[in-house]
Design an enzyme around this catalytic site. Structure first.
Site, PDB file in Angstrom:
ATOM      1  N   LYS A 138      -3.137   5.123 -47.194  1.00 18.21           N
ATOM      2  CA  LYS A 138      -2.320   4.172 -47.955  1.00 18.21           C
ATOM      3  C   LYS A 138      -2.735   4.173 -49.419  1.00 18.21           C
ATOM      4  CE  LYS A 138      -1.325   0.966 -44.189  1.00 18.21           C
ATOM      5  NZ  LYS A 138      -1.469  -0.442 -43.802  1.00 18.21           N
ATOM      6  N   HIS A 141      -4.690   0.342 -54.328  1.00 19.70           N
ATOM      7  CA  HIS A 141      -4.025  -0.491 -55.326  1.00 19.70           C
ATOM      8  C   HIS A 141      -5.029  -1.204 -56.246  1.00 19.70           C
ATOM      9  CE1 HIS A 141      -4.960  -3.853 -52.716  1.00 19.70           C
ATOM     10  NE2 HIS A 141      -4.316  -3.264 -51.714  1.00 19.70           N
ATOM     11  N   HIS A 144      -7.910  -2.985 -54.799  1.00 16.90           N
ATOM     12  CA  HIS A 144      -9.058  -2.183 -54.376  1.00 16.90           C
ATOM     13  C   HIS A 144      -9.943  -1.832 -55.571  1.00 16.90           C
ATOM     14  CE1 HIS A 144      -6.322  -1.074 -50.849  1.00 16.90           C
ATOM     15  NE2 HIS A 144      -7.324  -1.757 -50.325  1.00 16.90           N
TER      16      HIS A 144
HETATM   17  N1  ARG Z   1      -8.925  -2.680 -45.931  1.00 15.62           N
HETATM   18  C1  ARG Z   1      -8.590  -4.019 -46.295  1.00 15.62           C
HETATM   19  C2  ARG Z   1      -7.424  -4.021 -47.267  1.00 15.62           C
HETATM   20  O1  ARG Z   1      -7.177  -3.047 -47.917  1.00 15.62           O
HETATM   21  C3  ARG Z   1      -9.735  -4.769 -46.942  1.00 15.62           C
HETATM   22  C4  ARG Z   1     -10.907  -5.005 -46.043  1.00 15.62           C
HETATM   23  C5  ARG Z   1     -11.684  -6.206 -46.441  1.00 15.62           C
HETATM   24  N2  ARG Z   1     -12.818  -6.431 -45.626  1.00 15.62           N
HETATM   25  C6  ARG Z   1     -12.844  -6.969 -44.405  1.00 15.62           C
HETATM   26  N3  ARG Z   1     -13.973  -7.060 -43.789  1.00 15.62           N
HETATM   27  N4  ARG Z   1     -11.741  -7.422 -43.851  1.00 15.62           N
HETATM   28  O2  ARG Z   1      -6.762  -5.030 -47.412  1.00 15.62           O
END
Ligand code: ARG
Length: 578
Positions: A138, A141, A144
């Site tokens: 994905k 963005h 991130h």
């Molecule tokens: N991969 C998730 C996203 O892009 C963020 C993860 C954040 N950390 C967690 N432990 N949920 O939205």
């Protein structure tokens, strides 16, 4: 090193008030400098003494302030004591200020400000910081990017203050998207392209298969089948998934390296898929799991127990969800790393998710969830590159570098350098970071290439420029003899304000450590750069008598070393030349 002045003023107060030094430290603060204006160095808040029960909290504050000020006498450290409104001002002997402030910089590894007594009360231990955490195939963005630089800052800060820090990346490497990706790769994928440009290719395949699946129930069915195979660890599906994951991590590592970011652990949702099923069992045996009419498993989080606030932890087909894996991951991390605190860094849209996560952990009897924290931040609008919307982190970094390189080529002051691209990269990244860290993290902001890259104004470019100027000044005058420092040569107001400002470095770090907001440190460094710019104009090194030149160089080296240390904590690599 501890602050000599803060300590001795606290000791002095301690003797008068019959208190331990430590109790008084936090009531003392360095006075913010204002332009060139003369001011005291420290002030004591009498109100703080009242709230701490050191002074009686009834009675007139001002009378109390004046009475205490009268009781305190000058000594070999403090040359002037005066009462202000509810505060007592302390001015230390000027030569002593110069001497003591510049002393630590004589040692190569000086840790100036980092061993301050302000941190005595701050608990040190193991801090797990989970940040960045992009999703495979994905878009990467702006959220991130923010998580990456904010998390890195928090990790750097905690580490500088003596914590054992674990940096973790928790990849979005599980879920139905891999079902689609598996099917998509069969149809649109190409091993060659995957090797050549992995992130781009995975993303393209993902976009294509999503489009194809829009009106095609068959693809959905195939995706569900593929994901089921993955959940059952079937060899073929698993090996393809494994390949996607490995390639992604390798690519990301390279981009993170450009950013100066590293991770100790690349974890991910996939690691906790099986444990997530155990979590469901535990919830069940604790009587926390309810089944809805639709057949999903939920945890009731409403205070009244009337199911008005729910968290779904199990799909009707028995598969786990994002939050279920997060519960499992948290428990696993606690068991493995025995952290003293865990910090999650994501945008504010996940506030509710983390709130629920911590609530569920507590309900399961994991009291350590009290030591978990979600640091959230606002949204970034308009992060675009010349070629359009940002899909990959690499593109943002490339664009920052290209734009900076262009600006450098336009500027008359740009120096000859071995690797202009590398300098442009570092300066470009510092511009991104400072733009992001200037305000409160919770605020949304508009991404603006032109503004963040300005050489003047409170930008990362300005920080780098000041640092490079200081380095070149120090380097150019390398032949000035370094003898004993004569403090009387640095008594101009221009140098005094710099030293006074340096007194506040530990306070800025302390504030940032308290609320995990980088803005305190950023503001401190900006101010330092402004003070340095004025001093640079008015206190020339070149052409001054050798002892004066030497004293000034000492001052500038001290400022340079604090600037570099602060920049590093922010996640910025200082450049020596630009
Ligand atoms: N991969 C998730 C996203 O892009 C963020 C993860 C954040 N950390 C967690 N432990 N949920 O939205």
């Amino acid at each position: 090193m501890a602050c000599f002045f803060r300590r001795s003023i606290a000791a002095k107060l301690g003797r008068t008030l019959q208190q331990s030094e430590d109790a008084l430290i936090s009531a003392l603060s360095a006075v913010p400098v204002f332009k060139k204006q003369e001011s005291a160095d420290f002030r004591l808040s009498v109100n703080t003494l009242r709230t701490k029960g050191i002074l009686p909290s009834n009675g007139d504050l001002q009378l109390q302030t004046e009475a205490l000020a009268n009781e305190l006498k000058q000594d070999s450290v403090v040359e002037e004591i005066s009462a202000g409104r509810g505060v007592i001002n302390f001015r230390v002997h000027r030569k002593l200020l110069v001497e003591k402030m510049l002393e630590p910089f004589e040692k190569e590894d000086n840790r100036f400000g980092l061993n301050s007594e302000l941190f005595n009360t701050v608990k040190k231990g193991t801090t797990l910081v989970e940040f960045s955490s992009p999703n495979i195939a994905k878009k990467f963005h702006a959220g991130h990017l923010r998580s990456t630089i904010i998390g890195n800052f928090i990790a750097n800060l905690k580490q500088s203050l003596g914590n054992n820090v674990i940096r973790m990346n928790y990849l979005g490497d599980w879920g139905m998207q891999f079902g689609l990706l598996g099917v998509g790769f069969d149809q649109f994928g190409c091993q060659e392209k995957l090797k050549l440009n992995p992130l781009q290719h995975l993303f393209d395949v993902y976009v294509q298969v999503n489009r194809a699946a829009e009106h095609n129930e068959e693809i959905w069915q195939a995706a569900r089948d593929f994901f089921r195979q993955l959940e059952q660890r079937e060899a073929q599906a698993t090996s393809l998934w494994q390949q996607f994951r490995e390639i992604t991590v390798t690519e990301y590592q390279q981009v993170y390296q450009r950013l100066g970011v590293h991770f100790d652990i690349y974890s991910g949702e996939s690691f906790h898929q099986e444990q997530a099923q155990e979590v469901v069992q535990q919830l069940q045996s604790r009587g926390l799991l309810k089944t809805t009419e639709k057949g999903t498993g939920v945890v009731d989080l409403s205070p009244a127990g009337d199911m008005s606030s729910l968290s779904t932890v199990l799909r009707s087909d028995g598969t786990s969800l994002y939050i279920t894996r997060d519960i499992a991951a948290a428990i696993d991390r606690e068991e493995r790393y025995h952290f003293d605190e865990m910090i999650y860094v994501t945008d504010k849209s996940q506030e509710n998710h983390f709130h629920q996560l911590f609530q569920i952990l507590l309900a399961m009897g994991h009291s350590w969830a009290e030591r978990c924290q979600h640091v959230s931040f606002g949204l970034v609008r308009g992060m675009k590159t010349r070629s359009g919307e940002v899909v990959f982190l690499e593109d943002v970094l490339d664009e920052a570098r290209a734009r900076m390189l262009h600006n450098m080529s336009q500027s008359k002051t740009t120096k000859e350098m071995d690797d202009p691209e590398d300098t442009a990269e570092k300066v470009g990244i510092s511009a991104l970071i400072v733009q992001d860290f200037k305000g409160p993290l919770q605020s949304d902001y508009k991404f603006d290439w032109d503004r963040m890259l300005q050489a003047q104004g409170d930008t990362g470019v300005f920080l780098q420029y000041t640092h490079a100027r200081l380095c070149s000044l120090i380097q150019k005058n390398g032949d000035v003899e370094a003898g004993a420092l004569d403090p009387s040569l640095l008594l101009e107001q221009r140098s005094i304000v710099i030293l006074q400002h340096l007194l506040r470095y530990d306070e800025a770090l302390y504030q940032s450590a308290q609320d995990l907001q980088p803005k305190h440190l950023v503001n401190f460094l900006m101010k330092l750069c402004h003070l340095v710019a004025s001093a640079h104009r008015e206190l020339p090194v070149k052409g001054s008598p050798p002892d004066v030149a030497q004293a000034r160089l000492r001052l500038f080296s001290g400022a340079c070393s604090v600037l570099a240390s602060g920049m590093r904590i922010l996640g910025i690599t200082p450049v020596d030349k630009m």
